[in-house]
Design an enzyme around this catalytic site. Structure first.
Site, mmCIF file in Angstrom:
data_model
loop_
_atom_site.group_PDB
_atom_site.id
_atom_site.type_symbol
_atom_site.label_atom_id
_atom_site.label_comp_id
_atom_site.label_asym_id
_atom_site.label_seq_id
_atom_site.Cartn_x
_atom_site.Cartn_y
_atom_site.Cartn_z
ATOM 1 N N MET A 248 81.438 -63.507 -80.408
ATOM 2 C CA MET A 248 80.869 -64.735 -80.664
ATOM 3 C C MET A 248 81.658 -65.736 -80.806
ATOM 4 O O MET A 248 82.676 -65.644 -81.633
ATOM 5 C CB MET A 248 79.860 -64.650 -81.956
ATOM 6 C CG MET A 248 79.033 -65.880 -82.147
ATOM 7 S SD MET A 248 77.727 -65.425 -83.452
ATOM 8 C CE MET A 248 77.270 -67.125 -83.592
ATOM 9 N N ASP B 211 76.808 -69.186 -77.115
ATOM 10 C CA ASP B 211 78.189 -68.765 -77.769
ATOM 11 C C ASP B 211 78.169 -67.386 -77.963
ATOM 12 O O ASP B 211 79.278 -66.912 -78.728
ATOM 13 C CB ASP B 211 78.305 -69.572 -79.320
ATOM 14 C CG ASP B 211 77.077 -69.096 -80.071
ATOM 15 O OD1 ASP B 211 76.324 -68.493 -79.805
ATOM 16 O OD2 ASP B 211 77.142 -69.774 -81.246
ATOM 17 N N TRP C 27 68.510 -75.100 -87.971
ATOM 18 C CA TRP C 27 68.845 -73.658 -88.070
ATOM 19 C C TRP C 27 68.222 -72.885 -88.601
ATOM 20 O O TRP C 27 67.922 -73.135 -90.060
ATOM 21 C CB TRP C 27 70.518 -73.716 -88.483
ATOM 22 C CG TRP C 27 70.931 -72.413 -88.203
ATOM 23 C CD1 TRP C 27 71.684 -72.009 -87.150
ATOM 24 C CD2 TRP C 27 71.004 -71.457 -89.264
ATOM 25 N NE1 TRP C 27 71.966 -70.583 -87.590
ATOM 26 C CE2 TRP C 27 71.811 -70.206 -88.741
ATOM 27 C CE3 TRP C 27 70.265 -71.283 -90.517
ATOM 28 C CZ2 TRP C 27 71.622 -69.100 -89.567
ATOM 29 C CZ3 TRP C 27 70.601 -69.986 -91.340
ATOM 30 C CH2 TRP C 27 71.280 -69.065 -90.655
ATOM 31 N N HIS D 269 82.821 -71.357 -84.279
ATOM 32 C CA HIS D 269 82.578 -72.969 -84.241
ATOM 33 C C HIS D 269 81.922 -73.372 -85.749
ATOM 34 O O HIS D 269 81.582 -72.468 -86.481
ATOM 35 C CB HIS D 269 81.571 -73.239 -83.197
ATOM 36 C CG HIS D 269 80.293 -72.733 -83.264
ATOM 37 N ND1 HIS D 269 79.291 -72.885 -84.044
ATOM 38 C CD2 HIS D 269 79.725 -71.512 -82.794
ATOM 39 C CE1 HIS D 269 78.327 -72.027 -84.103
ATOM 40 N NE2 HIS D 269 78.529 -71.183 -83.219
ATOM 41 N N ARG E 239 79.676 -75.755 -88.094
ATOM 42 C CA ARG E 239 78.186 -75.964 -88.095
ATOM 43 C C ARG E 239 77.968 -77.305 -87.405
ATOM 44 O O ARG E 239 78.689 -78.192 -87.569
ATOM 45 C CB ARG E 239 77.662 -75.947 -89.527
ATOM 46 C CG ARG E 239 76.064 -76.204 -89.554
ATOM 47 C CD ARG E 239 75.318 -75.879 -90.919
ATOM 48 N NE ARG E 239 75.523 -74.671 -91.367
ATOM 49 C CZ ARG E 239 74.726 -73.703 -90.812
ATOM 50 N NH1 ARG E 239 73.979 -73.603 -89.655
ATOM 51 N NH2 ARG E 239 74.574 -72.396 -91.456
ATOM 52 N N ASP F 221 71.839 -67.235 -76.339
ATOM 53 C CA ASP F 221 72.967 -68.297 -77.008
ATOM 54 C C ASP F 221 74.091 -68.610 -76.138
ATOM 55 O O ASP F 221 74.599 -67.756 -75.449
ATOM 56 C CB ASP F 221 73.094 -67.920 -78.410
ATOM 57 C CG ASP F 221 72.022 -68.103 -79.525
ATOM 58 O OD1 ASP F 221 70.898 -68.727 -79.096
ATOM 59 O OD2 ASP F 221 72.101 -67.744 -80.559
ATOM 60 N N GLU G 164 63.702 -68.970 -86.628
ATOM 61 C CA GLU G 164 62.902 -68.876 -85.380
ATOM 62 C C GLU G 164 62.972 -67.502 -84.948
ATOM 63 O O GLU G 164 62.089 -66.927 -84.297
ATOM 64 C CB GLU G 164 63.166 -70.045 -84.514
ATOM 65 C CG GLU G 164 64.520 -69.904 -83.566
ATOM 66 C CD GLU G 164 65.365 -69.578 -83.998
ATOM 67 O OE1 GLU G 164 65.777 -70.277 -85.333
ATOM 68 O OE2 GLU G 164 66.390 -69.016 -83.412
ATOM 69 N N ASP G 165 64.034 -67.047 -85.170
ATOM 70 C CA ASP G 165 64.394 -65.473 -84.464
ATOM 71 C C ASP G 165 63.748 -64.584 -85.385
ATOM 72 O O ASP G 165 63.051 -63.677 -84.810
ATOM 73 C CB ASP G 165 66.022 -65.352 -84.223
ATOM 74 C CG ASP G 165 66.838 -65.562 -85.535
ATOM 75 O OD1 ASP G 165 66.135 -65.968 -86.387
ATOM 76 O OD2 ASP G 165 68.177 -65.347 -85.498
HETATM 77 C C1 BGN Z 1 68.897 -65.093 -91.074
HETATM 78 C C2 BGN Z 1 68.314 -66.211 -90.388
HETATM 79 C C3 BGN Z 1 68.423 -65.888 -89.164
HETATM 80 C C4 BGN Z 1 69.986 -65.951 -88.193
HETATM 81 C C5 BGN Z 1 70.498 -64.759 -89.228
HETATM 82 C C6 BGN Z 1 71.766 -64.717 -88.680
HETATM 83 C C7 BGN Z 1 66.595 -67.279 -91.928
HETATM 84 C C8 BGN Z 1 65.240 -67.058 -92.230
HETATM 85 C C9 BGN Z 1 64.965 -67.339 -93.716
HETATM 86 C C10 BGN Z 1 65.267 -65.899 -94.628
HETATM 87 N N1 BGN Z 1 67.130 -66.379 -90.953
HETATM 88 O O1 BGN Z 1 69.229 -65.509 -92.477
HETATM 89 O O2 BGN Z 1 67.941 -67.180 -88.260
HETATM 90 O O3 BGN Z 1 69.895 -65.793 -86.983
HETATM 91 O O4 BGN Z 1 70.582 -65.214 -90.512
HETATM 92 O O5 BGN Z 1 72.824 -65.735 -88.918
HETATM 93 O O6 BGN Z 1 67.224 -68.206 -92.284
#
Ligand code: BGN
Length: 280
Positions: free
Chosen positions: A216, A126, A186, A219, A221, A124, A189-190
């Site tokens: 970090m 940031d 947002w 910023h 949204r 990322d 995906e992670d």
């Molecule tokens: C989580 C997010 C992540 C994000 C982190 C940190 C979701 C999936 C549904 C439970 N995951 O809650 O993508 O990186 O917070 O901010 O929203």
């Protein structure tokens, strides 16, 4: 000769001062890189042959100021680590919801097609490392670098968090089928790649060293990156979709590249034919 296993240029903690930096400051970064550049593709440490070649892949849209901070600090860090590296900024050049997964896959495909890197780091824009001993290299496990973030008071925010910066070998990225392409906006995906990495048996490595800390950049949204409402549901199907949605299903159209002195920017626009079903 090969660089030493531990670079003598490392200094440890880095003081990060964002308020004193402007976009113009990157001009000096550009000049600096010209001095160190010996082969157009890589910034090479001038005194030895690097042990590792790292590709930094930055999913990006509309954060020019962050990018100048990011480049300013990262070039210095990577130079001190005596790595060969290239920074690729993958710019989503449309007004659709931001798709970090897809941009990461595009970056991997572009970079791996260009050269054989030892490590592909999705990062990322940031997040800035606070210590130059945070090695931008890969491991037998997939490496998560950014687990102690200033935003979360330097605590791992939850078990299984895989956001921010994560490093794969080519084999690891290909076997886990990269990122899902179908998270629009947002979140999630992670968490999806965390499932992929564990399902495929690689596991995630987080250094036990206390200096693995990242600032970090604050910023608000982004309007172009609204929380993805369908993320929970999609995450529930993550296991079944590993081999269906990812690097192997990526369609790249309308790719444009611009080579800057210190990084390559790839512009990618989603064409109409591969418009996602809008999920609300
Ligand atoms: C989580 C997010 C992540 C994000 C982190 C940190 C979701 C999936 C549904 C439970 N995951 O809650 O993508 O990186 O917070 O901010 O929203």
């Amino acid at each position: 000769e090969l660089c030493p296993k531990t670079s003598p240029l490392l200094k440890g903690t880095i003081t990060i001062n964002l308020s004193g930096l402007t976009i113009n400051e990157t001009e000096s970064t550009k000049k600096m890189s010209l001095y160190w550049l010996s082969v157009p593709l890589y910034r090479r440490p001038s005194d030895c042959k690097c042990r590792n070649k790292t590709a930094i892949i930055v999913p990006f849209r509309d954060r020019e100021q962050h990018l100048s901070y990011f480049l300013y600090y990262l070039h210095r860090l990577l130079h001190r680590q005596q790595l060969c590296y290239v920074i690729f900024v993958v710019d989503q050049n449309d007004d659709k919801p931001f798709n970090r997964g897809r941009l990461s896959n595009v970056g991997f495909k572009y970079a791996s097609n260009l050269s054989n890197f030892d490590c592909y780091i999705i990062h990322d824009v940031d997040m800035i490392a606070e210590d130059d001993r945070i090695m931008y290299t890969c491991n037998r496990q997939v490496v998560h670098y950014t687990f102690l973030l200033s935003k979360f008071n330097y605590n791992l925010v939850y078990h299984g968090y895989a956001g921010g910066g994560i490093g794969y070998t080519k084999e690891q990225f290909e076997k886990t089928n990269g990122f899902p392409n179908e998270y629009y906006g947002w979140g999630g995906e992670d968490d999806d790649i965390n499932i992929r990495i564990n399902e495929k048996g690689f596991g995630i490595y987080r250094s036990p060293e206390p200096f693995y800390r990242f600032t970090m950049i604050r910023h608000g949204r982004d309007s172009g990156n609204p929380p993805y409402v369908g993320r929970m549901e999609r995450l529930g199907k993550a296991r079944q979709r590993i081999d269906v949605d990812g690097l192997n299903s990526l369609v790249i159209t309308n790719l444009k590249e611009v080579k800057h002195k210190t990084y390559t920017r790839i512009y990618i626009t989603r064409s109409r034919s591969c418009e996602p079903l809008r999920e609300v």
